[in-house]
Enzyme design. Structure first.
Site, mmCIF file in Angstrom:
data_model
loop_
_atom_site.group_PDB
_atom_site.id
_atom_site.type_symbol
_atom_site.label_atom_id
_atom_site.label_comp_id
_atom_site.label_asym_id
_atom_site.label_seq_id
_atom_site.Cartn_x
_atom_site.Cartn_y
_atom_site.Cartn_z
ATOM 1 N N THR A 187 -11.572 -55.011 30.251
ATOM 2 C CA THR A 187 -10.962 -53.702 30.411
ATOM 3 C C THR A 187 -11.962 -52.738 31.039
ATOM 4 O O THR A 187 -13.159 -53.012 31.050
ATOM 5 C CB THR A 187 -10.405 -53.162 29.069
ATOM 6 N N CYS B 149 -11.502 -43.441 26.913
ATOM 7 C CA CYS B 149 -10.860 -44.289 25.904
ATOM 8 C C CYS B 149 -11.907 -45.120 25.170
ATOM 9 O O CYS B 149 -13.036 -45.290 25.641
ATOM 10 C CB CYS B 149 -9.869 -45.249 26.542
ATOM 11 N N HIS C 40 -7.462 -50.879 23.441
ATOM 12 C CA HIS C 40 -7.909 -49.877 24.418
ATOM 13 C C HIS C 40 -7.035 -48.650 24.181
ATOM 14 O O HIS C 40 -5.860 -48.668 24.487
ATOM 15 C CB HIS C 40 -7.713 -50.440 25.838
#
Lengths: 120, 217
Positions: free
Chosen positions: B55, B60, B77
């Site tokens: 990711t 985040c 996430h």
């Protein structure tokens, strides 16, 4: 005021649920798994059980089955509050004797409305 | 690093995704020579069979959670939605906390459901950068970091590794079977895809109140 047994293996979830219920005036008893919940339910009457499904020691579905075998808990509302949204799990809960199925995350107002509705 | 020609095509068939993860983008990674799953803001993925989870994080946070004994693990996430409740509400019980709690619980439950045991859980944390600053916004990354550390503390789960905060987005590669992680700070982001994705995710979680279905039998 009605007494609610809140069952979840996550400490932060128990805290969050208790905060919501106590804010609406309910008495809350907490348990961290199905076995602890069953023991607490046997040791004193509660008016409603609000339980998670996936938990160590004893899961929520087994808890429902065990509670429904006790004369005191044959008709007590049992609501499941869970991350499980699959139809299969839901119908397992229904068959075991659950009163309703609430998928997390919960909205406090909706949770309280549902509880008030099943408490009649 | 260039692609290893040995890995230009898959060496074995792609393992089936676990139940509930059919919609996640999975592919053969030619450079690493293994199957990978790429998760976007708001998604999570759990694997039991030697896949890599990838990711890219701005403000985040991703929690990497696995059972260190049997190797089942995954990654989420997420960010917390903006706070609407008044400031005197206990931060543990706001809508934002409920959202973060939910993101963590979905991941942890999926790990437990696929064979993980709570006491064996190993958690590694990444992200929460101050990457959207300069636009007059609050430090969303900091809010996400505070939440995740407090959540794990409440759950009595210790953090094995953390790489949080800072100015740069991160690309994270996680190997849930071994727990190993590779993090690359993206000091020159040539495009704005990371920010655009996070902003559109933020819009979604801020406009739709997140709540599950209720069914009475």
């Amino acid at each position: 005021m009605a007494k609610i047994l809140a069952v979840d293996d996550s400490a932060s979830m128990r805290q969050m649920v208790s905060f919501t219920l106590q804010g609406a005036g309910f008495d809350v008893v907490e348990a961290a798994d199905g076995q602890e919940a069953l023991d607490k339910a046997k040791s004193g009457p509660v008016d409603l059980v609000l339980s998670d499904v996936n938990m160590p020691v004893m899961d929520g579905i087994t808890l429902i089955k065990n509670l429904r075998e006790l004369p005191d808990y044959k008709f007590t509302p049992i609501l499941m509050l869970t991350t499980e949204s699959a139809a299969g799990k839901k119908s397992e809960g229904k068959q075991a004797g659950a009163t309703g199925w609430i998928v997390k995350p919960f909205n406090p107002d909706q949770l309280l409305n549902t509880i008030k509705k099943v408490l009649g | 690093m260039s692609a290893n020609p040995e890995y230009s095509s898959p060496t074995h068939p792609q393992p089936k995704a676990l139940e509930g993860f059919g919609s996640i983008n999975r592919y053969w990674d030619k450079r690493m020579g293994l199957y990978a799953a790429k998760i976007l803001p708001g998604e999570f993925y759990v694997s039991t069979h030697g896949e890599m989870i990838v990711t890219v994080l701005g403000s985040c946070v991703s929690a990497c959670v696995r059972d260190r004994v049997n190797g089942v693990g995954g990654m989420n996430h997420f960010m917390l939605p903006a706070q609407h409740e008044s400031a005197n509400v206990n931060p543990d019980f706001t809508g934002a906390a409920r959202y973060g709690n939910w993101a963590m619980e979905y991941l942890i439950n999926a790990v437990l459901k696929n064979g993980g045991i709570r006491k064996n859980l190993e958690v590694k944390l990444f992200g929460g950068g101050r990457v959207l600053s300069g636009k007059g916004q609050m430090d969303v990354g900091k809010q996400n970091i505070e939440f995740i550390l407090h959540y794990l503390d409440q759950e009595n789960i210790s953090v094995a590794v953390q790489d949080l905060g800072g100015m740069f987005p991160r690309k994270v590669l996680y190997f849930p079977d071994t727990g190993s992680v590779k993090v690359r700070k993206l000091k020159t982001t040539t495009n704005n895809v990371v920010f655009e994705r996070e902003e559109s995710y933020a819009k979604t979680i801020n406009s739709t109140p997140t709540q599950g279905d209720i069914e009475l039998f």
